[in-house]
Write a protein that holds these residues in place. Sequence first.
Motif, PDB file in Angstrom:
ATOM      1  N   ASN A   1      -9.174  14.720  13.098  1.00 27.24           N
ATOM      2  CA  ASN A   1     -10.236  13.993  13.802  1.00 27.24           C
ATOM      3  C   ASN A   1     -11.613  14.389  13.301  1.00 27.24           C
ATOM      4  O   ASN A   1     -12.540  13.578  13.311  1.00 27.24           O
ATOM      5  N   GLN A   2     -11.768  15.653  12.889  1.00 23.74           N
ATOM      6  CA  GLN A   2     -13.052  16.124  12.386  1.00 23.74           C
ATOM      7  C   GLN A   2     -13.217  15.877  10.889  1.00 23.74           C
ATOM      8  O   GLN A   2     -14.327  15.936  10.364  1.00 23.74           O
ATOM      9  N   HIS A   3     -12.124  15.628  10.191  1.00 27.57           N
ATOM     10  CA  HIS A   3     -12.177  15.480   8.741  1.00 27.57           C
ATOM     11  C   HIS A   3     -11.453  14.210   8.301  1.00 27.57           C
ATOM     12  O   HIS A   3     -10.670  14.226   7.360  1.00 27.57           O
ATOM     13  N   THR A   4     -11.766  13.126   9.003  1.00 25.88           N
ATOM     14  CA  THR A   4     -11.094  11.861   8.716  1.00 25.88           C
ATOM     15  C   THR A   4     -11.349  11.400   7.293  1.00 25.88           C
ATOM     16  O   THR A   4     -10.433  10.916   6.610  1.00 25.88           O
ATOM     17  N   GLU A   5     -12.575  11.537   6.821  1.00 29.66           N
ATOM     18  CA  GLU A   5     -12.893  11.075   5.471  1.00 29.66           C
ATOM     19  C   GLU A   5     -12.136  11.879   4.426  1.00 29.66           C
ATOM     20  O   GLU A   5     -11.634  11.320   3.437  1.00 29.66           O
ATOM     21  N   GLU A   6     -12.027  13.211   4.637  1.00 28.67           N
ATOM     22  CA  GLU A   6     -11.298  14.044   3.678  1.00 28.67           C
ATOM     23  C   GLU A   6      -9.809  13.683   3.659  1.00 28.67           C
ATOM     24  O   GLU A   6      -9.181  13.621   2.599  1.00 28.67           O
ATOM     25  N   VAL A   7      -9.241  13.447   4.857  1.00 29.84           N
ATOM     26  CA  VAL A   7      -7.835  13.047   4.928  1.00 29.84           C
ATOM     27  C   VAL A   7      -7.646  11.697   4.246  1.00 29.84           C
ATOM     28  O   VAL A   7      -6.690  11.492   3.482  1.00 29.84           O
ATOM     29  N   ALA A   8      -8.560  10.766   4.506  1.00 29.09           N
ATOM     30  CA  ALA A   8      -8.475   9.456   3.856  1.00 29.09           C
ATOM     31  C   ALA A   8      -8.561   9.591   2.344  1.00 29.09           C
ATOM     32  O   ALA A   8      -7.855   8.880   1.606  1.00 29.09           O
ATOM     33  N   ASP A   9      -9.402  10.498   1.851  1.00 32.81           N
ATOM     34  CA  ASP A   9      -9.517  10.704   0.406  1.00 32.81           C
ATOM     35  C   ASP A   9      -8.193  11.201  -0.184  1.00 32.81           C
ATOM     36  O   ASP A   9      -7.811  10.818  -1.296  1.00 32.81           O
ATOM     37  N   ILE A  10      -7.498  12.080   0.553  1.00 33.28           N
ATOM     38  CA  ILE A  10      -6.195  12.567   0.085  1.00 33.28           C
ATOM     39  C   ILE A  10      -5.212  11.415  -0.028  1.00 33.28           C
ATOM     40  O   ILE A  10      -4.479  11.290  -1.017  1.00 33.28           O
ATOM     41  N   LEU A  11      -5.203  10.542   0.963  1.00 33.37           N
ATOM     42  CA  LEU A  11      -4.295   9.404   0.940  1.00 33.37           C
ATOM     43  C   LEU A  11      -4.669   8.415  -0.169  1.00 33.37           C
ATOM     44  O   LEU A  11      -3.794   7.854  -0.845  1.00 33.37           O
ATOM     45  N   ARG A  12      -5.973   8.212  -0.363  1.00 36.81           N
ATOM     46  CA  ARG A  12      -6.401   7.341  -1.459  1.00 36.81           C
ATOM     47  C   ARG A  12      -5.958   7.914  -2.798  1.00 36.81           C
ATOM     48  O   ARG A  12      -5.567   7.170  -3.709  1.00 36.81           O
ATOM     49  N   GLY A  13      -6.033   9.236  -2.926  1.00 42.76           N
ATOM     50  CA  GLY A  13      -5.600   9.863  -4.159  1.00 42.76           C
ATOM     51  C   GLY A  13      -4.132   9.628  -4.440  1.00 42.76           C
ATOM     52  O   GLY A  13      -3.724   9.440  -5.590  1.00 42.76           O
ATOM     53  N   VAL A  14      -3.308   9.651  -3.381  1.00 44.45           N
ATOM     54  CA  VAL A  14      -1.881   9.361  -3.541  1.00 44.45           C
ATOM     55  C   VAL A  14      -1.701   7.949  -4.082  1.00 44.45           C
ATOM     56  O   VAL A  14      -0.946   7.715  -5.045  1.00 44.45           O
ATOM     57  N   MET A  15      -2.411   7.007  -3.501  1.00 41.50           N
ATOM     58  CA  MET A  15      -2.237   5.618  -3.895  1.00 41.50           C
ATOM     59  C   MET A  15      -2.798   5.328  -5.275  1.00 41.50           C
ATOM     60  O   MET A  15      -2.348   4.417  -5.974  1.00 41.50           O
ATOM     61  N   ALA A  16      -3.784   6.126  -5.693  1.00 39.66           N
ATOM     62  CA  ALA A  16      -4.414   5.889  -6.989  1.00 39.66           C
ATOM     63  C   ALA A  16      -3.691   6.566  -8.141  1.00 39.66           C
ATOM     64  O   ALA A  16      -3.708   6.071  -9.274  1.00 39.66           O
TER      65      ALA A  16
END
Length: 261
Positions: free
Chosen positions: A236-251
């Motif tokens: 909840n405090q690091h939503t952008e960082e978590v989203a970046d990790i998921l984007r990295g998986v997809m990329a």
Amino acid sequence: MLDAEPWIRSFPGAASPATPWTVLFFPHSGGSAGSYQHLAAQLADMARTACVQYPGRAERQREPLFTDVHVLADQVAEVLARIRGDEPAIFFGHSLGAAVAYEVVRRTPDQRQIVLVASGHPAPSRIKLPALDSVSEGSEDADEPLIELISSLGGADADLLGHPVLRRMFLPVIRGDLMAHSRYHPEVDSAVSCPVIALMGCMDPLTNPPDIQAWERHTSSTLRVHALPGGHFFINQHTEEVADILRGVMATDPKARRVHS
């Protein structure tokens, strides 16, 4: 879009029609599809997003709560078998959701297009959860241990404790989820064949590095671990960082290269 009422609820988004990925969220104890709206919005430009809606909450509030993680996984896997194609997907589960997502993956015959993201949860072989069955619902002391546990973990759910009406609605749901989670035991030597990404909060009282690293025993593929600042609800405090990790998986994940080749 991945959607199957009442089990799967899609989030509105602006994902490109050419985007092959879906991110499917599995909520924590007491959580619902609404708990992951912000994280889903962070991914709307890159993936279709949806969430498993457990019975007993939100629009399913009149249904009985689930009592067995294995039975719940059977039901979700059956639904996904009907509606999921062969496109790549991230199964993202936080806390209880990590256990449910893991069991759903185990019930998926072809796991080659799945990446499991287990957030805020020790490896299945290292689970050490408090048993809540000793305090029965309805007794005068039933709420106190539960309230103390919720408060200690933080997160948006803890804010509900100050509202009497919301507290009466919320506590039975999270009590039922936690009791089901505390009774969960994976099959001996169980594992998945897809990659696993384990996320942990550095100050999370429910996880530690050895318990997170032990996820490697539960996959015949690769394990990546990411530690972020914060407690149990670090996402909840690091939503952008978590989203970046998921984007990295997809990329960068090999699955994405196979889809576009």
